[in-house]
Design an enzyme around this catalytic site. Structure first.
Site, mmCIF file in Angstrom:
data_model
loop_
_atom_site.group_PDB
_atom_site.id
_atom_site.type_symbol
_atom_site.label_atom_id
_atom_site.label_comp_id
_atom_site.label_asym_id
_atom_site.label_seq_id
_atom_site.Cartn_x
_atom_site.Cartn_y
_atom_site.Cartn_z
ATOM 1 N N ARG A 111 -13.296 20.410 -3.556
ATOM 2 C CA ARG A 111 -12.255 21.426 -3.442
ATOM 3 C C ARG A 111 -12.269 22.302 -4.692
ATOM 4 O O ARG A 111 -12.655 21.874 -5.767
ATOM 5 C CB ARG A 111 -10.876 20.781 -3.283
ATOM 6 C CG ARG A 111 -10.621 20.207 -1.894
ATOM 7 C CD ARG A 111 -9.231 19.624 -1.752
ATOM 8 N NE ARG A 111 -9.065 18.463 -2.597
ATOM 9 C CZ ARG A 111 -8.493 18.453 -3.796
ATOM 10 N NH1 ARG A 111 -7.955 19.561 -4.308
ATOM 11 N NH2 ARG A 111 -8.411 17.350 -4.503
ATOM 12 N N TYR A 143 -17.611 23.105 2.096
ATOM 13 C CA TYR A 143 -17.189 21.751 1.709
ATOM 14 C C TYR A 143 -15.878 21.348 2.409
ATOM 15 O O TYR A 143 -14.908 22.109 2.426
ATOM 16 C CB TYR A 143 -17.022 21.625 0.185
ATOM 17 C CG TYR A 143 -16.315 20.322 -0.138
ATOM 18 C CD1 TYR A 143 -17.000 19.112 -0.038
ATOM 19 C CD2 TYR A 143 -14.951 20.291 -0.416
ATOM 20 C CE1 TYR A 143 -16.338 17.909 -0.224
ATOM 21 C CE2 TYR A 143 -14.279 19.091 -0.604
ATOM 22 C CZ TYR A 143 -14.981 17.910 -0.508
ATOM 23 O OH TYR A 143 -14.322 16.723 -0.673
ATOM 24 N N LYS A 179 -6.257 19.508 4.520
ATOM 25 C CA LYS A 179 -5.403 19.850 3.382
ATOM 26 C C LYS A 179 -4.670 21.173 3.609
ATOM 27 O O LYS A 179 -3.499 21.324 3.246
ATOM 28 C CB LYS A 179 -6.219 19.907 2.090
ATOM 29 C CG LYS A 179 -6.869 18.574 1.742
ATOM 30 C CD LYS A 179 -5.833 17.500 1.534
ATOM 31 C CE LYS A 179 -6.317 16.091 1.694
ATOM 32 N NZ LYS A 179 -6.901 15.422 0.578
ATOM 33 N N HIS A 196 0.662 13.564 0.886
ATOM 34 C CA HIS A 196 -0.707 13.094 0.635
ATOM 35 C C HIS A 196 -0.666 11.572 0.520
ATOM 36 O O HIS A 196 -0.818 11.024 -0.568
ATOM 37 C CB HIS A 196 -1.216 13.748 -0.658
ATOM 38 C CG HIS A 196 -2.691 13.583 -0.907
ATOM 39 N ND1 HIS A 196 -3.241 13.696 -2.163
ATOM 40 C CD2 HIS A 196 -3.720 13.353 -0.065
ATOM 41 C CE1 HIS A 196 -4.559 13.522 -2.080
ATOM 42 N NE2 HIS A 196 -4.870 13.316 -0.829
ATOM 43 N N SER A 230 -6.309 12.500 -5.255
ATOM 44 C CA SER A 230 -7.633 12.447 -4.640
ATOM 45 C C SER A 230 -8.543 11.483 -5.382
ATOM 46 O O SER A 230 -8.581 11.469 -6.612
ATOM 47 C CB SER A 230 -8.248 13.846 -4.655
ATOM 48 O OG SER A 230 -7.383 14.741 -3.998
ATOM 49 N N CYS A 267 -8.323 8.307 -5.739
ATOM 50 C CA CYS A 267 -7.608 7.296 -6.530
ATOM 51 C C CYS A 267 -7.243 6.071 -5.705
ATOM 52 O O CYS A 267 -6.384 5.282 -6.102
ATOM 53 C CB CYS A 267 -6.369 7.910 -7.175
ATOM 54 S SG CYS A 267 -6.774 9.070 -8.490
ATOM 55 N N ASP A 287 -4.914 9.262 4.390
ATOM 56 C CA ASP A 287 -4.848 10.457 3.526
ATOM 57 C C ASP A 287 -3.572 11.275 3.681
ATOM 58 O O ASP A 287 -3.100 11.833 2.704
ATOM 59 C CB ASP A 287 -6.061 11.353 3.814
ATOM 60 C CG ASP A 287 -6.347 12.354 2.705
ATOM 61 O OD1 ASP A 287 -6.371 11.944 1.525
ATOM 62 O OD2 ASP A 287 -6.516 13.550 3.003
ATOM 63 N N ARG A 294 -19.255 12.130 0.787
ATOM 64 C CA ARG A 294 -18.225 11.645 1.721
ATOM 65 C C ARG A 294 -18.812 11.222 3.063
ATOM 66 O O ARG A 294 -19.909 11.635 3.433
ATOM 67 C CB ARG A 294 -17.202 12.758 1.961
ATOM 68 C CG ARG A 294 -16.496 13.205 0.670
ATOM 69 C CD ARG A 294 -15.007 13.169 0.791
ATOM 70 N NE ARG A 294 -14.373 13.305 -0.511
ATOM 71 C CZ ARG A 294 -13.143 12.864 -0.772
ATOM 72 N NH1 ARG A 294 -12.437 12.277 0.158
ATOM 73 N NH2 ARG A 294 -12.625 13.008 -1.985
#
Ligand code: GTP
Ligand code: SPV
Ligand code: MN
Length: 580
Positions: free
Chosen positions: A67, A195, A204, A224, A246, A248, A273, A365
């Site tokens: 991002r 991406y 998001k 989130h 993100s 974590c 998420d 990912r």
């Protein structure tokens, strides 16, 4: 056909000038056709279908791997409505600027029309979006991440109420890359990237930035957060939602397997998420996962750390920016298996394990259907959601924050969330490992003024007769050598178990300046090889470290001209308590 949809597509096509427009219906035939087309152009590479059935491989451009927060804008009419933490552009200026970049951007390409639902069809929580894109990769990812195609058009009917998303890779030039949100117009324009977080507009952009704005207006919350259920040996299931920044640990916690000693306990994954939460008729907070898949961090995912994730990605998965082996399988750092002797790295260059370079990008990912997950909750598609007993905030803190603590009440808990901080990760471009304040893990995702967002959280507390308890966790405390001192992953269950005990009015705790901290015998450590000293440092509240943290919080909150008084009051009270 829905006239509002047709008119909008017409307008966007006039600007972007695609050679053709293709409507996505979500069928299996369509998936196969688009996959074959993307393979023929090199946009996707086929993987070994015996070992990884239905899986494909994708590489993004080298400068397009995460991002881009500095290129992400909230375009409200008034700058102050975007707030002190968001980049802002005047909507008129933003539309004009991006129209220049979108002009003819789809020439020689196909515009795909993706109708999709965030949430399950027919749920009172769910909302429709339409994404226009010139990327098959985006179509195939959205197919996994959302319920899309015919089902979404059926839900929309003749309504003009949908989120309008426009995406073009354009020339993938980072100088001409912008992710713009127009919350007042239900509109997202994303240009110049390929991406995930920049281009899968349901995620998001819609489900957090636009939805948080909607939630504030309509009295609900878009967060989130992962959602998981913990089943006890008697078969009772309690649900918790947790907000970590993100990369974590949300996916990992959502799929965790309790340590052996906790016989009869089971963790169910509802989401990894995003959570949309509303007050239910019973006065509790109810949450859904609006997504249908996982867009998860690959590195570090192993049979030891996250067996459920590894099982999930064995079929029907898209891998992005990982290592490609000669036999057509994938590998990444921390996969827990021998690396291939030679392979292609995430850039497509020849790579060997002793090359001194990572093979997979740190933010590589997988995109995998949630239904593949062995721990997926039987309730994950319940249109009413699941009732939340605890909200957990957390982040990467080498120092300061203890393993787990409980806030005194909702208002204090909101402050704990507002004062969250975490070390930056490779999920966004920029420096990694730098501590920054990231309220509720929403710093990059709040679609309006964050001061108003805090106020909304405080107000929700008034509207939930039976609110969840609020906690804070930190799996990432380190020793002098910089090594994590808590084993993490499945062992995090021990902290979650204490959290549930606290919610039930049990669980031993000491009242400290920062909140209720477990006493040194409160967390069940059966079967875990950990010293008393380590536990002591994991649970330690160091007043000096907290004073320094407060100084940093004050500096951060100074930016806010709409900081609710209650947040300031809580900060002042904490400071007083620390001074004893
Ligand atoms: P986003 O998808 O970016 O929102 O991230 P996420 O919060 O879902 O993070 P994820 O679970 O994918 O974890 C990111 C990284 O942190 C991975 O490399 C994990 O292996 C690592 N990680 C997750 N949980 C733990 C933990 O308990 N301890 C340690 N040391 N590392 C962890
Ligand atoms: C995050 O960065 O928090 C993610 C990945 O979950 S992305 O969808 O790229 O934003
Ligand atoms: Mn995320």
């Amino acid at each position: 056909m829905n006239q509002a949809v047709l008119n909008w597509i017409d307008e966007m096509a006039k600007m972007t000038k695609p050679d053709r427009i293709v409507w996505i219906d979500g069928s299996e035939e369509e998936r196969q056709r688009l996959t074959a087309e993307a393979i023929s152009t090199g946009e996707l590479l086929e993987l070994n279908q015996e070992k990884l059935p239905g899986c494909v491989y994708h590489r993004t451009a080298e400068n397009d791997v995460a991002r881009v927060e500095h290129l992400t804008f909230i375009c409200t009419k008034k700058k102050e409505d975007a707030g002190p933490t968001n980049n802002w552009m005047d909507p008129e200026e933003a539309y004009k600027k991006l129209a220049g970049l979108f002009d003819g951007a789809m020439k020689g390409r196909t515009m795909y029309v993706i109708p999709y639902i965030m949430g399950v069809p027919g749920s009172p929580f769910s909302k429709v979006g339409i994404e226009l894109t010139d990327s098959i990769y985006v179509v195939l990812n959205m197919r996994i991440m959302t319920r899309m195609g015919k089902v979404a058009l059926d839900q929309l009917g003749e309504s003009a109420e949908f989120v309008k998303g426009l995406h073009s890779k354009a020339d993938l030039n980072p100088e001409r890359r912008f992710i713009c949100h127009f919350p007042q117009d239900n509109t997202i324009w994303s240009v110049g990237s390929g991406y995930g977080g920049n281009v899968l507009l349901g995620k998001k952009c819609f489900a957090l930035r636009i939805a948080s704005y909607m939630g504030q207006k309509e009295g609900w919350m878009a967060e989130h957060m992962l959602i998981l259920g913990i089943q006890d040996p008697q078969g009772n299931v309690s649900y918790v939602a947790a907000a970590f920044p993100s990369a974590c640990g949300k996916t990992n916690l959502a799929m965790m397997i309790p340590p052996e000693t906790f016989k009869g306990y089971k963790v169910w994954t509802v989401g990894d998420d995003i959570a949309w939460m509303r007050v239910g008729p019973d006065g509790r907070l109810w949450a859904i996962n609006p997504e249908a898949g996982f867009f998860g961090v690959a590195p570090g995912t192993s049979a030891k750390s996250n067996p459920n994730a590894l099982a999930t990605v064995q079929k029907d998965t898209i891998f992005t920016n990982v290592v490609l082996t000669p036999e057509g399988t994938v590998w990444w750092e921390g996969m827990g298996v021998e690396p291939p002797a030679e392979a292609l790295d995430w850039k497509g260059n020849p790579w060997t394990p002793d090359s001194g370079r990572v093979g997979a990008h740190p933010n590589s990912r997988f995109t995998a259907p949630a239904r593949n997950c062995p721990s997926i909750s039987p309730e994950w598609e319940n249109p009413q959601g699941v009732p939340i007993s605890a909200i957990i905030f957390g982040g990467r803190r080498a120092k300061v924050a203890p393993l787990v603590y409980q806030s005194f009440n909702w208002q204090h808990g909101v402050y704990v969330g507002a004062a969250m901080a975490s070390e930056t990760t490779s999920a966004a471009t920029g420096a990694v490992g730098v501590i920054r304040r990231d309220p509720m893990a929403m710093l990059p995702f709040c679609g309006y003024n964050m001061g108003d967002y805090f106020a909304h959280w405080l107000e929700m507390g008034q509207k939930i007769p039976n609110p969840p308890q609020i906690f804070h966790v930190n799996w990432f405390r380190t020793n002098e050598a910089g090594k994590f001192i808590w084993p993490g992953f499945g062992e995090n269950f021990r902290a979650i178990k204490w959290i549930l005990e606290r919610c039930a009015g049990q669980g031993k705790a000491e009242t400290t300046a920062i909140g209720y901290v477990p006493t040194e015998d409160a967390i069940d450590l059966t079967g875990l090889d950990i010293t008393k000293e380590t536990m002591h440092s994991l649970l330690e509240v160091d007043p000096e470290a907290w004073q320094n943290d407060i100084a940093n919080q004050k500096e951060f909150f100074t930016k806010f001209d709409r900081l609710p008084q209650a947040i300031e009051d809580e900060l002042v009270s904490l400071e007083k308590r620390l001074q004893g």
